[in-house]
Design a protein around this motif. Structure first.
Motif, PDB file in Angstrom:
ATOM      1  N   ARG A 142     -28.935  23.184  28.423  1.00 44.20           N
ATOM      2  CA  ARG A 142     -28.558  24.163  27.408  1.00 44.20           C
ATOM      3  C   ARG A 142     -27.049  24.367  27.445  1.00 44.20           C
ATOM      4  O   ARG A 142     -26.471  24.613  28.501  1.00 44.20           O
ATOM      5  CB  ARG A 142     -29.264  25.490  27.683  1.00 44.20           C
ATOM      6  N   TRP A 143     -26.400  24.265  26.281  1.00 50.44           N
ATOM      7  CA  TRP A 143     -24.958  24.479  26.193  1.00 50.44           C
ATOM      8  C   TRP A 143     -24.717  25.957  25.915  1.00 50.44           C
ATOM      9  O   TRP A 143     -25.349  26.555  25.053  1.00 50.44           O
ATOM     10  CB  TRP A 143     -24.376  23.629  25.061  1.00 50.44           C
ATOM     11  N   ASP A 144     -23.803  26.545  26.661  1.00 48.92           N
ATOM     12  CA  ASP A 144     -23.507  27.973  26.504  1.00 48.92           C
ATOM     13  C   ASP A 144     -22.003  28.174  26.539  1.00 48.92           C
ATOM     14  O   ASP A 144     -21.350  27.855  27.538  1.00 48.92           O
ATOM     15  CB  ASP A 144     -24.184  28.766  27.621  1.00 48.92           C
ATOM     16  N   ILE A 145     -21.442  28.686  25.458  1.00 50.37           N
ATOM     17  CA  ILE A 145     -19.992  28.911  25.375  1.00 50.37           C
ATOM     18  C   ILE A 145     -19.505  29.793  26.510  1.00 50.37           C
ATOM     19  O   ILE A 145     -18.383  29.625  26.999  1.00 50.37           O
ATOM     20  CB  ILE A 145     -19.586  29.500  24.002  1.00 50.37           C
ATOM     21  N   ALA A 146     -20.334  30.712  26.973  1.00 45.29           N
ATOM     22  CA  ALA A 146     -19.924  31.626  28.048  1.00 45.29           C
ATOM     23  C   ALA A 146     -19.536  30.865  29.315  1.00 45.29           C
ATOM     24  O   ALA A 146     -18.711  31.335  30.091  1.00 45.29           O
ATOM     25  CB  ALA A 146     -21.030  32.630  28.339  1.00 45.29           C
ATOM     26  N   ASP A 147     -20.094  29.684  29.514  1.00 45.38           N
ATOM     27  CA  ASP A 147     -19.756  28.876  30.690  1.00 45.38           C
ATOM     28  C   ASP A 147     -18.310  28.387  30.666  1.00 45.38           C
ATOM     29  O   ASP A 147     -17.756  28.008  31.695  1.00 45.38           O
ATOM     30  CB  ASP A 147     -20.689  27.669  30.804  1.00 45.38           C
ATOM     31  N   PHE A 148     -17.698  28.382  29.488  1.00 42.69           N
ATOM     32  CA  PHE A 148     -16.343  27.852  29.334  1.00 42.69           C
ATOM     33  C   PHE A 148     -15.288  28.949  29.198  1.00 42.69           C
ATOM     34  O   PHE A 148     -14.099  28.663  29.159  1.00 42.69           O
ATOM     35  CB  PHE A 148     -16.287  26.911  28.124  1.00 42.69           C
ATOM     36  N   ASP A 150     -19.723  38.884  11.348  1.00 36.47           N
ATOM     37  CA  ASP A 150     -20.844  38.564  12.229  1.00 36.47           C
ATOM     38  C   ASP A 150     -20.420  37.598  13.331  1.00 36.47           C
ATOM     39  O   ASP A 150     -20.817  37.742  14.488  1.00 36.47           O
ATOM     40  CB  ASP A 150     -22.019  37.979  11.446  1.00 36.47           C
ATOM     41  N   GLU A 151     -19.600  36.613  12.977  1.00 37.93           N
ATOM     42  CA  GLU A 151     -19.110  35.668  13.974  1.00 37.93           C
ATOM     43  C   GLU A 151     -18.181  36.350  14.972  1.00 37.93           C
ATOM     44  O   GLU A 151     -18.196  36.035  16.160  1.00 37.93           O
ATOM     45  CB  GLU A 151     -18.409  34.489  13.302  1.00 37.93           C
ATOM     46  N   MET A 152     -17.365  37.294  14.492  1.00 36.63           N
ATOM     47  CA  MET A 152     -16.496  38.046  15.399  1.00 36.63           C
ATOM     48  C   MET A 152     -17.323  38.834  16.404  1.00 36.63           C
ATOM     49  O   MET A 152     -17.044  38.815  17.612  1.00 36.63           O
ATOM     50  CB  MET A 152     -15.600  39.005  14.615  1.00 36.63           C
ATOM     51  N   ARG A 153     -18.350  39.525  15.922  1.00 33.06           N
ATOM     52  CA  ARG A 153     -19.217  40.300  16.808  1.00 33.06           C
ATOM     53  C   ARG A 153     -19.909  39.384  17.814  1.00 33.06           C
ATOM     54  O   ARG A 153     -19.979  39.679  19.005  1.00 33.06           O
ATOM     55  CB  ARG A 153     -20.262  41.060  15.980  1.00 33.06           C
ATOM     56  N   ASP A 154     -20.396  38.236  17.344  1.00 35.10           N
ATOM     57  CA  ASP A 154     -21.063  37.292  18.239  1.00 35.10           C
ATOM     58  C   ASP A 154     -20.087  36.748  19.283  1.00 35.10           C
ATOM     59  O   ASP A 154     -20.451  36.580  20.446  1.00 35.10           O
ATOM     60  CB  ASP A 154     -21.671  36.139  17.441  1.00 35.10           C
ATOM     61  N   ALA A 155     -18.843  36.478  18.882  1.00 31.77           N
ATOM     62  CA  ALA A 155     -17.844  35.974  19.824  1.00 31.77           C
ATOM     63  C   ALA A 155     -17.546  37.025  20.896  1.00 31.77           C
ATOM     64  O   ALA A 155     -17.425  36.696  22.082  1.00 31.77           O
ATOM     65  CB  ALA A 155     -16.567  35.582  19.088  1.00 31.77           C
ATOM     66  N   LEU A 156     -17.439  38.273  20.488  1.00 30.53           N
ATOM     67  CA  LEU A 156     -17.239  39.347  21.467  1.00 30.53           C
ATOM     68  C   LEU A 156     -18.422  39.421  22.428  1.00 30.53           C
ATOM     69  O   LEU A 156     -18.241  39.633  23.634  1.00 30.53           O
ATOM     70  CB  LEU A 156     -17.027  40.686  20.764  1.00 30.53           C
ATOM     71  N   ALA A 157     -19.626  39.204  21.915  1.00 24.77           N
ATOM     72  CA  ALA A 157     -20.818  39.211  22.768  1.00 24.77           C
ATOM     73  C   ALA A 157     -20.789  38.043  23.754  1.00 24.77           C
ATOM     74  O   ALA A 157     -21.150  38.208  24.930  1.00 24.77           O
ATOM     75  CB  ALA A 157     -22.083  39.157  21.918  1.00 24.77           C
ATOM     76  N   HIS A 158     -20.329  36.875  23.321  1.00 24.85           N
ATOM     77  CA  HIS A 158     -20.226  35.721  24.217  1.00 24.85           C
ATOM     78  C   HIS A 158     -19.245  36.011  25.353  1.00 24.85           C
ATOM     79  O   HIS A 158     -19.520  35.712  26.517  1.00 24.85           O
ATOM     80  CB  HIS A 158     -19.773  34.478  23.456  1.00 24.85           C
ATOM     81  N   VAL A 159     -18.112  36.581  25.002  1.00 26.11           N
ATOM     82  CA  VAL A 159     -17.121  36.910  26.030  1.00 26.11           C
ATOM     83  C   VAL A 159     -17.667  37.989  26.960  1.00 26.11           C
ATOM     84  O   VAL A 159     -17.477  37.919  28.179  1.00 26.11           O
ATOM     85  CB  VAL A 159     -15.780  37.350  25.403  1.00 26.11           C
ATOM     86  N   ALA A 160     -18.371  38.957  26.404  1.00 22.61           N
ATOM     87  CA  ALA A 160     -18.954  40.023  27.225  1.00 22.61           C
ATOM     88  C   ALA A 160     -19.927  39.437  28.248  1.00 22.61           C
ATOM     89  O   ALA A 160     -19.929  39.838  29.418  1.00 22.61           O
ATOM     90  CB  ALA A 160     -19.649  41.053  26.341  1.00 22.61           C
ATOM     91  N   ARG A 161     -20.747  38.475  27.821  1.00 23.85           N
ATOM     92  CA  ARG A 161     -21.668  37.834  28.763  1.00 23.85           C
ATOM     93  C   ARG A 161     -20.895  37.073  29.838  1.00 23.85           C
ATOM     94  O   ARG A 161     -21.256  37.101  31.005  1.00 23.85           O
ATOM     95  CB  ARG A 161     -22.618  36.881  28.042  1.00 23.85           C
ATOM     96  N   ALA A 162     -19.820  36.396  29.437  1.00 28.58           N
ATOM     97  CA  ALA A 162     -19.021  35.630  30.394  1.00 28.58           C
ATOM     98  C   ALA A 162     -18.362  36.551  31.427  1.00 28.58           C
ATOM     99  O   ALA A 162     -18.260  36.208  32.604  1.00 28.58           O
ATOM    100  CB  ALA A 162     -17.959  34.803  29.663  1.00 28.58           C
TER     101      ALA A 162
END
Length: 96
Positions: A7-13, A34-46
């Protein structure tokens, strides 16, 4: 012979402030909320949801709600998150 995939996950990078800033800058340039909110969520997970929520001065539940699929974080929340993420918001002229 089966092909093995992972599984590829942007948070890994998103491992440092430079990578986070470049990622958010690219996503924010398009202007899709929506993409901005999702990007913030990816960074939050990272960064770790609990640690980031604490650094931003919001509850973990509030962070999940703000960055969830139907979330609509306030500008104050976005500003606090960006600060806690180690990046800042900047403005540049729009290129046609």
């Amino acid at each position: 012979m089966a092909i093995e995939t992972t599984r590829w996950d942007i948070a890994d990078f998103l491992v440092d402030d430079s990578a986070i800033a470049a990622y958010l800058d690219a996503v924010f340039a398009d202007g899709d909320m929506d993409e901005m909110r999702d990007a913030l969520a990816h960074v939050a997970r990272a960064k770790g949801m609990t640690d980031l929520a604490q650094a931003a001065g919001i509850t973990r539940g509030g962070l999940y709600k703000a960055l969830g699929e139907n979330g609509n974080p306030s500008f104050a929340t976005v500003a606090a998150l960006l600060n806690a993420m180690g990046v800042r918001l900047s403005v540049a002229p729009k290129v046609a």
